[in-house]
Write an enzyme that holds these catalytic residues in place. Sequence first.
Site, short mmCIF file in Angstrom:
data_model
loop_
_atom_site.label_atom_id
_atom_site.label_comp_id
_atom_site.label_asym_id
_atom_site.label_seq_id
_atom_site.Cartn_x
_atom_site.Cartn_y
_atom_site.Cartn_z
N GLY A 324 0.84 -1.20 0.00
CA GLY A 324 0.00 0.00 0.00
C GLY A 324 0.87 1.25 0.00
CD GLU A 325 3.76 2.60 3.27
OE1 GLU A 325 4.75 3.12 2.71
OE2 GLU A 325 3.86 1.86 4.27
N GLY A 326 0.82 3.59 -1.80
CA GLY A 326 1.09 4.08 -3.15
C GLY A 326 2.43 3.65 -3.69
#
Length: 358
Positions: A324-326
């Site tokens: 996640g987190e980009g």
Amino acid sequence: MKSFDIHPVNRSLEQAIQAKIDNLNKPKGSLGRLEELAMQVCLVQQTLEPSLAHPCHLLLGGDHGIEREGVSVSPREVTWQQMINFTRGGGGVNMFCRQHGFKLRIVDVGVDYIFNEELRMKNEEFFDRKIARGTKSFLYEPAMSEEEFDQAIAVGVDLVDDCVAEGCRVLSIGEMGIANTSPSSIWMHLFGNIPLEECIGAGAGLDTPGIRHKYEVLSQAVGNWQLAVSTNPELTANSEKLIAYFGGFEMVAAIGAMLRAAEQHLIILVDGFIMTACAIAAIRLYPASQDYMIFTHCGDESGHKRMLDIVGAKPLLHLGLRLGEGTGALCAFPIVDSAVRMMNEMNNFDNAKITKYF
């Protein structure tokens, strides 16, 4: 929710763009997906000389009431602890933003924690846009009110406007929120008409009994939603209410950011399972927004490929990512950059004095 003026990309330049691609000094079609990406970026920006100027990354944080039902192996305090870690530059998202030259904005949209005044006032990357200290548990009631939904959309819009004011042409979005795979799975189930059990995975590391418990909780929550729909048929076709019923503040802010970015003709780099769920929700609200999205990778969260299939997306990478987190979007950025450089820096047959043989 505010309305957005989003139209499909204007394809009047398509032939001219294709002609430029085909006249670059290479065999026709030999750069494969880079040529497709170049076409998409040129159409979004309506130019034969595209730019990925001032790339920006939004890292949106929020907590979820459904976490209280034991659907995640990680406790909710990990959300705020990681948010602080991000402000110190220690996360994966920080590393990749530094590597690829993205300006990072770390945004508290609904974290269940009060960050200290020094962090909020002195860290230029941190933005306090807290709507509430987490959503309610959608097992018992809607996760957020209509007013909170509108606030979250507005947060995403305002963040994109700030990026555009700085000259941003490409946007990536990431999230930090323990248990946010749960609303993502439900959106996948309801928007994609896929059996719920096939939409649920391990998240941050649930074992088999944990996954079964998560399924039981989410199944009950969906049943409660369907009961609400049966007594109020208007809810059936109301995507906004469905999104608000299950979503997180950080997720709805991401939807607002995606829609505003499409309205402003930005390139939108879509990350993993949670951000793909947000993209599907955005597309459900405004189908033309998909023209502005590049789906960057297929992660290892169960069902991500099937989620991508809902919108016919062809991800650029499959690296087994599920952080996640980009981070997946940031890792894929150099590929998009290569497509743009191809358009702007590669010579053509005439200038290179090479015989065009096709």
